[in-house]
Design a protein around this motif. Structure first.
Motif, PDB file in Angstrom:
ATOM      1  N   ASN A  92       0.822  -1.209   0.000  1.00  0.00           N
ATOM      2  CA  ASN A  92       0.000   0.000   0.000  1.00  0.00           C
ATOM      3  C   ASN A  92       0.856   1.259   0.000  1.00  0.00           C
ATOM      4  O   ASN A  92       0.560   2.226  -0.711  1.00  0.00           O
TER       5      ASN A  92
ATOM      6  N   VAL B 146       1.074 -10.692  -8.118  1.00  0.00           N
ATOM      7  CA  VAL B 146       1.002  -9.283  -8.487  1.00  0.00           C
ATOM      8  C   VAL B 146       2.318  -8.793  -9.082  1.00  0.00           C
ATOM      9  O   VAL B 146       2.351  -7.786  -9.778  1.00  0.00           O
TER      10      VAL B 146
ATOM     11  N   TYR C 160      -5.990   0.868  -9.386  1.00  0.00           N
ATOM     12  CA  TYR C 160      -5.909   0.916  -7.930  1.00  0.00           C
ATOM     13  C   TYR C 160      -6.735   2.068  -7.366  1.00  0.00           C
ATOM     14  O   TYR C 160      -7.552   1.884  -6.462  1.00  0.00           O
TER      15      TYR C 160
ATOM     16  N   ILE D  76      -8.598  -0.097  -4.588  1.00  0.00           N
ATOM     17  CA  ILE D  76      -8.038  -1.431  -4.350  1.00  0.00           C
ATOM     18  C   ILE D  76      -6.808  -1.298  -3.466  1.00  0.00           C
ATOM     19  O   ILE D  76      -5.801  -0.702  -3.855  1.00  0.00           O
ATOM     20  N   ARG D  77      -6.898  -1.825  -2.287  1.00  0.00           N
ATOM     21  CA  ARG D  77      -5.804  -1.830  -1.329  1.00  0.00           C
ATOM     22  C   ARG D  77      -5.713  -3.211  -0.697  1.00  0.00           C
ATOM     23  O   ARG D  77      -6.633  -4.029  -0.821  1.00  0.00           O
ATOM     24  N   VAL D  78      -4.601  -3.465  -0.038  1.00  0.00           N
ATOM     25  CA  VAL D  78      -4.416  -4.732   0.664  1.00  0.00           C
ATOM     26  C   VAL D  78      -4.739  -4.501   2.132  1.00  0.00           C
ATOM     27  O   VAL D  78      -4.347  -3.474   2.707  1.00  0.00           O
TER      28      VAL D  78
ATOM     29  N   GLN E 195      -5.733 -10.807  -2.899  1.00  0.00           N
ATOM     30  CA  GLN E 195      -6.641  -9.705  -2.600  1.00  0.00           C
ATOM     31  C   GLN E 195      -6.693  -8.692  -3.746  1.00  0.00           C
ATOM     32  O   GLN E 195      -7.703  -8.044  -3.968  1.00  0.00           O
ATOM     33  N   GLN E 196      -5.585  -8.552  -4.476  1.00  0.00           N
ATOM     34  CA  GLN E 196      -5.475  -7.502  -5.484  1.00  0.00           C
ATOM     35  C   GLN E 196      -5.798  -7.952  -6.898  1.00  0.00           C
ATOM     36  O   GLN E 196      -6.597  -7.317  -7.595  1.00  0.00           O
TER      37      GLN E 196
END
Length: 342
Positions: free
Chosen positions: A83, A162, A172, A177-179, A190-191
């Motif tokens: 992030n 990723v 993003y 979109i973040r972890v 997650q991404q």
């Protein structure tokens, strides 16, 4: 540099990689593409990784103005480092490289060239997995439909990583979109399915441009298993399941399948023969509640839940891991010749 169409940001998390970071940094600084922003995120590493990075950088004076080193105030984990890197990006396109891996000298150039040719906002590439005594060559299937690719990733029909790919930063930022910080196991998962879903166009570079190092025992995902990591896997899974619930029937079905496949894979892959009665019951209850999905899994995974005695399962898990290793050597395009390193 004047002839290069745009700047590319490369995000590199740093923690416990003093044996590997010199190779990684050299491969980054020797890129044939010049217009690059390097964002190193030091997650309070306890070793000499940052010192070694600075030693390497001193040999590449032209790259110095392009390098950012961001220091976390305390160790926050891989997810937070991802992030932090994304937040610092100042270009339109971003690439992730892990600091124990390395890339081919023309990796960025090939990704940018493909992006220019196709107009894609998500460019994939093939990668090589280094397992010490042998290597696995992972070829990307030619799936360029964003929804289809997202579903294939959710169902784990292809590698989910990723690193070594090119993303438009808007994927993003426009979709937040973040972890999840603290959820480091499955942070790629997650991404990537969400990035694929929101892409407008996807392209593939057929060359093998990325080398993934799997011999680093200090790596978070390859260090010893514990119950906290198991819970993180489920947290990452749940993030994607929640995402799927809003995306239509096909994605809901994929989410259901993912829930059960994750349960089975947790027994075979993550626990490494160390089973916990409470967690085993939890996974068994989830899978056995839906026999239709249970039967759709490979027979080797079905067997985990067919056996009711946890100690028998432990024996099975160890046998399954040996079998998986043997099958990988036979069917996963393993080549025994040396790979030319940058």
């Amino acid at each position: 540099m004047n002839n290069e169409p745009y700047k590319v940001s490369i995000c590199i998390p740093i923690y416990g990689v003093e044996q590997y970071i010199a190779r990684c940094a050299e491969s980054l600084f020797e890129q044939t593409y010049h217009n690059i922003e390097y964002i190193f995120v030091n997650d309070c590493t306890q070793d000499k990784s940052v010192d070694i990075l600075m030693q390497v950088l001193s040999k590449y004076q032209v790259r110095k103005p392009q390098v950012k080193i961001i220091n976390h105030k305390y160790n926050r984990g891989l997810a937070a480092a991802r992030n932090t890197g994304i937040d610092a990006v100042t270009s339109d396109y971003v690439m992730h490289v892990d600091s124990d891996d390395w890339i081919e000298r023309n990796a960025v150039e090939l990704l940018v060239k493909k992006q220019i040719e196709t107009g894609a906002d998500y460019v994939m590439a093939n990668h090589i997995q280094n397992l010490g005594t042998y290597r696995i060559f992972w070829e990307r299937p030619h799936i360029v439909n964003p929804r289809q690719l997202s579903l294939s990733l959710i169902k784990r029909y292809m590698p989910i990583n990723v690193y070594g790919q090119l993303f438009h930063i808007s994927l993003y930022r426009n979709h937040e979109i973040r972890v999840a910080e603290g959820v480091n196991m499955g942070e790629d998962f997650q991404q990537v399915p969400r990035l694929a879903y929101y892409a407008t166009q996807i392209a593939i570079v057929d060359e093998f441009i990325y080398h993934n190092e799997n011999t680093n025992k200090a790596s978070y995902t390859r260090s010893s298993f514990n119950i906290n990591k198991w819970e993180q896997v489920w947290s990452s899974t749940q993030i994607i399941i929640d995402f799927c619930q809003e995306k239509g029937e096909n994605f809901v079905q994929a989410a259901n399948f993912l829930r059960f496949k994750t349960a089975a894979n947790s027994l075979i892959t993550l626990t490494k023969g160390k089973l916990y009665p409470i967690e085993y019951k939890r996974m068994s209850d989830i899978v056995n509640a839906r026999r239709d999905l249970w039967k759709s899994m490979p027979v080797t995974q079905q067997a985990c839940f067919y056996l009711s005695n946890i100690y028998m399962v432990a024996v099975y898990v160890k046998a399954a891991r040996i079998l998986r290793f043997a099958l990988n050597k036979m069917y996963k395009k393993i080549r025994h010749h040396d790979i030319v390193k940058p």
